[in-house]
Design an enzyme around this catalytic site. Structure first.
Site, short mmCIF file in Angstrom:
data_model
loop_
_atom_site.label_atom_id
_atom_site.label_comp_id
_atom_site.label_asym_id
_atom_site.label_seq_id
_atom_site.Cartn_x
_atom_site.Cartn_y
_atom_site.Cartn_z
N HIS A 131 0.82 -1.03 -0.03
CA HIS A 131 -0.03 0.19 -0.02
C HIS A 131 0.95 1.40 0.25
O HIS A 131 1.87 1.48 0.51
CB HIS A 131 -0.81 0.07 1.11
N GLU B 203 -9.40 6.17 -3.25
CA GLU B 203 -9.86 6.05 -1.56
C GLU B 203 -9.31 7.31 -0.94
O GLU B 203 -9.90 7.60 -0.02
CB GLU B 203 -9.19 4.58 -1.25
N ALA C 174 -9.47 4.86 3.76
CA ALA C 174 -9.46 6.34 3.50
C ALA C 174 -10.73 6.84 2.76
O ALA C 174 -10.97 8.06 2.75
CB ALA C 174 -8.30 6.77 2.77
#
Length: 158
Positions: A64, A82, A113
């Site tokens: 990520h 996101e 998020a």
């Protein structure tokens, strides 16, 4: 659901890995096919992700991008969507907060998020700094579960 259920495993495996980069989770999601509904798929996903080991969690978050940073590939595209609430004016604060978090826990800060502003993400990060490393991994696991569910919905919808 029909195309997801009938797709070749070799075709789905990389797409599922973009949702949650844990081979055991991917295997569990594939093994439970065919799914009668999206809800059934999401339930299997949640159950499989709730049992991630600490090493699997660390492995999953390694792919990520940091909040406020951009990566590459399909999951990076999803991350940008996101993280759409991140305002570039917060870049310096996010970079400093990410660095402090990484110093404390040894891995990147991860939060689901979607729907959050950059300020909200900073507040959440600050609220998690007092967690023990073990407790923080449990929080990260829950965030990974949420992210996987959102990405599965996008995958099925695409």
């Amino acid at each position: 659901m029909e195309s997801f259920n009938s797709a070749a495993e070799a075709e789905l495996r990389p797409m599922l890995t973009e949702c949650l980069a844990v081979p055991r989770w991917v295997g569990a999601v594939l093994a439970a096919r065919p799914y009668p509904s999206l809800d059934a798929l999401l339930k299997v996903s949640e159950e499989a992700s709730a049992r991630l080991s600490d090493d699997e969690i660390r492995g999953a978050i390694a792919g990520h991008p940091r909040i406020g940073e951009r990566g590459k590939g399909k999951s990076a595209t999803w991350s940008r969507q996101e993280q759409s609430g991140v305002d570039s004016s917060l870049a310096d604060r996010l970079a400093a907060a990410n660095a402090a978090y990484e110093d404390r826990f040894g891995h990147i800060y991860l939060v689901c998020a979607t729907g959050l502003s950059g300020a909200e993400m900073l507040d959440i990060l600050a609220s998690r700094m007092d967690n023990s490393p073990e407790d923080e991994l449990r929080v990260v696991n829950k965030e990974l579960t949420k992210i996987a569910a959102l990405r599965l919905q996008k995958l099925i919808g695409s």
